[in-house]
Enzyme design. Sequence first.
Site, mmCIF file in Angstrom:
data_model
loop_
_atom_site.group_PDB
_atom_site.id
_atom_site.type_symbol
_atom_site.label_atom_id
_atom_site.label_comp_id
_atom_site.label_asym_id
_atom_site.label_seq_id
_atom_site.Cartn_x
_atom_site.Cartn_y
_atom_site.Cartn_z
ATOM 1 N N GLU A 1 -2.942 -8.559 3.475
ATOM 2 C CA GLU A 1 -3.417 -9.049 4.771
ATOM 3 C C GLU A 1 -4.930 -8.937 4.907
ATOM 4 O O GLU A 1 -5.523 -9.526 5.816
ATOM 5 C CB GLU A 1 -2.718 -8.290 5.913
ATOM 6 N N CYS B 1 0.840 -1.201 0.000
ATOM 7 C CA CYS B 1 0.000 0.000 0.000
ATOM 8 C C CYS B 1 0.880 1.257 0.000
ATOM 9 O O CYS B 1 1.629 1.474 -0.943
ATOM 10 C CB CYS B 1 -0.985 -0.033 1.162
ATOM 11 N N HIS C 1 -3.964 -4.440 -0.107
ATOM 12 C CA HIS C 1 -3.550 -4.989 1.189
ATOM 13 C C HIS C 1 -3.652 -6.514 1.153
ATOM 14 O O HIS C 1 -4.765 -7.050 1.243
ATOM 15 C CB HIS C 1 -4.455 -4.452 2.304
#
Length: 207
Positions: free
Chosen positions: A187, A79, A185
Amino acid sequence: MIAIVDYNMGNLASVQNAFAKIGTQTVIEGDPKKFKEYDKLILPGVGAFGDAMEHLRERGMIEAIKEFAASTKPILGICLGMQLLFESSEEFGEHEGLGLIKGKVVAFDTSKFEETLKVPHMGWNRMFTKEHPLFEGLDEEHYLYFVHSYHALCDDEKDSIGRTFYGYEFTSAVAHDNIMGIQPHPEKSHDNGLKILENFTKYRNLK
């Protein structure tokens, strides 16, 4: 061992937890003198480009990251972390970046948007990828989770390994030798994101 760079601007715990889900131990590291002890670096980031560079500067991390990059060990920016890899950003003024990838970071050009589109670009969207070790085992087109108002422009299109459409097509993943970055992202991107992180753990530089 993989280090997640701690410069007080990032979702460090969630990134570390994502690596834990794939069975990879990581260290959250805030001491730039120790970077060289690791095999790989993760540069996360949430917030403004200028603030992030100032935090890196205050902690003596800029040169340490550049030295790590010069050693040909792999770096992955996530990011804002991906954006910091570039030479500059126009977010809230002109700010110098790490300069590890040639190009700059610009605001979305909303004049090209349909009325229904808003900034920030937030939510699930498709990434169309070139063949690269980061995307091994993934379809050429896959969904990932995005939250951002600025995007990268590569000077060399060869460095752009992922593209996403939001109003127009933009670079959403980059790679130049051992330097890699993804705008979404991982995650927050479930199995697809975890696969990208897993691929990074397996990445071996060719040099």
